[in-house]
Design an enzyme around this catalytic site. Sequence first.
Site, PDB file in Angstrom:
ATOM      1  N   GLU A 105       0.904  -1.287   0.160  1.00 12.17           N
ATOM      2  CA  GLU A 105      -0.022   0.108  -0.107  1.00 12.17           C
ATOM      3  C   GLU A 105       0.768   1.097  -0.088  1.00 12.17           C
ATOM      4  O   GLU A 105       0.737   2.208  -0.729  1.00 12.17           O
ATOM      5  CB  GLU A 105      -0.937  -0.048   1.336  1.00 12.17           C
ATOM      6  CG  GLU A 105      -2.137  -1.181   1.158  1.00 12.17           C
ATOM      7  CD  GLU A 105      -2.742  -1.235   2.206  1.00 12.17           C
ATOM      8  OE1 GLU A 105      -2.354  -1.686   3.330  1.00 12.17           O
ATOM      9  OE2 GLU A 105      -4.321  -1.165   2.001  1.00 12.17           O
ATOM     10  N   GLU A 125      -3.975  -9.688   3.777  1.00  6.42           N
ATOM     11  CA  GLU A 125      -4.760  -9.473   5.128  1.00  6.42           C
ATOM     12  C   GLU A 125      -5.824 -10.242   5.375  1.00  6.42           C
ATOM     13  O   GLU A 125      -6.480 -10.479   6.438  1.00  6.42           O
ATOM     14  CB  GLU A 125      -5.391  -7.961   4.938  1.00  6.42           C
ATOM     15  CG  GLU A 125      -4.433  -7.137   5.001  1.00  6.42           C
ATOM     16  CD  GLU A 125      -3.464  -6.519   3.850  1.00  6.42           C
ATOM     17  OE1 GLU A 125      -3.482  -7.056   3.043  1.00  6.42           O
ATOM     18  OE2 GLU A 125      -2.618  -5.522   3.850  1.00  6.42           O
TER      19      GLU A 125
END
Length: 701
Positions: A105, A125
Amino acid sequence: MGAHYEQRGAVAVITLDNPPVNGLGYDTRVALAAGLERAAADAGVQAVVLTGGGRAFSGGADIREFGSPKAIAEPNLHSVIRLVEGCAKPVVAAINGVCMGGGLELALSCHYRVAAAGVDVALPEVKLGLLPGAGGTQRLPRVLGVETALNMIVSGEPVKSDLLAALPGQKLFDRIEAGALLDAACAFALERAAEAAAGKPLPRVRDLKCTHPNADAYFGFARNTVKAMAKNFPAPNRCVDAVEAAVRQPFDAGLATERELFMQLMFTPESKALRHAFFGERAASKIPDVPEDTPRRSIARVAVIGAGTMGGGISMNFLNAGIPVTMLEMKQDALDRGVATIRKNYEAQVKKGKLKQDKLDARMALLSTTLNYADVADADLVIEAVFEEMGVKEKVFKTLDEVMKPGAILASNTSTLDVNQIASFTKRPQDVVGMHFFSPANVMKLLEVVRGAATAKDVLATVMTLAKKIRKTAVVSGVCDGFIGNRMIEQYGRQGGFLLEEGCTPAQVDKAAEKFGFAMGPFRMGDLAGNDIGWAIRKRRYVEKPGMRYSKTADLLCEMGRYGQKTGAGWYDYQAGKRDAIPSDVVVKMIEDHRKSLGITPRKISDDEIVHRLVYSLVNEAARILEEGIASKASDIDMVYLTGYGFPLHRGGPMCYADSQGLYNVVKTMKKFAANPLDDAAFWQPAPLLARLAAEGRSFT
Ligand code: NAI
């Protein structure tokens, strides 16, 4: 510390430095933000390169900070990402190694990305029951296309940088660099700075379009696929929602949707369970009184005594890891059978395309056999897997004590016998340890490492490290009958028997347990493992503990010769060659007759009662195990049940489940069970530890 700043000509190089994977912990974020501000303010700097020290770019959030205030303290990852994206000078990510989760990210917020080939890229995740919460679900579809991005987000699996770079139209990587990455990234950054000086705006991923030509149909299809794949977990579906938001909403609204979905998932019991298991696995390898820097003994050669069901499976673990194994038996034909079974197992894998023929050959070449103890004397570790009889074990361990080289580790795979007594057969009890594998030993993840009273710390440390090498989840247990797992399962089995006596059928109990999420209910499990094994154990155990009441149904079943799948009949009927459990009238009649003989009028028992009697029997025994110090922490017990007994992962293990229900409620329910005259009131007295935690409003974990 956290990150280094250095200037190379007109380029500021910020190097993340937080071993082992440059997790984006507080110190790293502070150093990164400071570096960016310094670069922005320095007139001598035209561009910024962001890279990772060591072998990783960044593995994402620093798991050591999970759940602590530091994890979200400012500058949090969102703030750092805004700083990078809003930097007036071009920021180039030089992706030198693993780039995952928050690390990816962060890279996506840079204006440009240059990567080495062969780097693992992922948003994992979902494996913790979450979704990428720092823009990953909004930015990745913009650079890779909706479908590729969603596949990565829903699976959490890593993909190699060069594979992604080869996708037509991708904008994740501006360049894959085969040579010196940092030099190339600096040169690239200066070129981009020159363009920027000439008026070219800095590209931002947020400004890219995110579209799909058939969005309605595609997301419908994606939801269907995900539903089948993740029935007990909400996260994969929320991943689809978040990526759909990237298509349907403007960027900032999509970010807000992602945030909201992330927070929802954060508080689900499923995500809590997955995170508990993730940390439980790591915690299990740490033994409170064994320092991490304890020297390990070197294990280059292994010997296995007994080439039966367990000996063969145990050997395969080491062969798979490239460690040579010698199997020892009493007779040649037992050795031949053992070797043939191992070969057959590998051949089945080759047939399924899971193993290459040359690997099979290499593994078989590491295997040797013998009838003679002299041939195993040099092994660094010997694991005994002979018959479960103390007399047989005694002979084996006395011989091992005579022949094995000094310093060799002597392990027993016993599932019930006293490891201290086994150690006493040798003059080196410090070298003796239990290594309790689960059947099939080449498949099951769990390894109970049984610590005897005299077991040396370096022996424990060595076995725990070796367990990792053979890909097992190792949990340390003290010495007691059944160790952690089987001692608990005994109570679970007793409850199963009482439930039959009080009115259930085996199918009803199994269905309730399976609806709760167990891979198999207790009776289907018994049929698979062989009901005769428990029978033999009960014969011994209940002679030793005559006060312990249990249902005789399972003994009656064995007296009928119904041992399970291997005899074609157990709690259920089986058709030849098939494993489908067919409810059996004969067994139901046997249970009814038995019930009558006890004078019990059957009652209707709810699924809720069934499940809680089964699960809380595990919990109460586990609380005693904890209190006695047989297990050193509650999460160890959960790891035993998740990896060895098919306990549903989305419940996090028996202790995690009890916590989720509230220990006050658990105790209240146990007291209700204690009042049932057909059950075992003494057993249902809440274990002192449990009662104390409940009274203090605390939890196990
Ligand atoms: P098994 O009967 O399949 O194999 C035992 C093997 O040991 C036989 O091949 C036998 O010939 C050999 N053997 C017996 N005495 C010997 C001696 N003195 N020297 C050399 N070889 C000898 O039994 P299994 O199921 O493999 O069990 C072995 C051990 O593993 C037992 O202690 C058992 O409690 C334990 N265990 C079994 C599990 C299971 O599910 N079967 C699970 C976990 C542990």
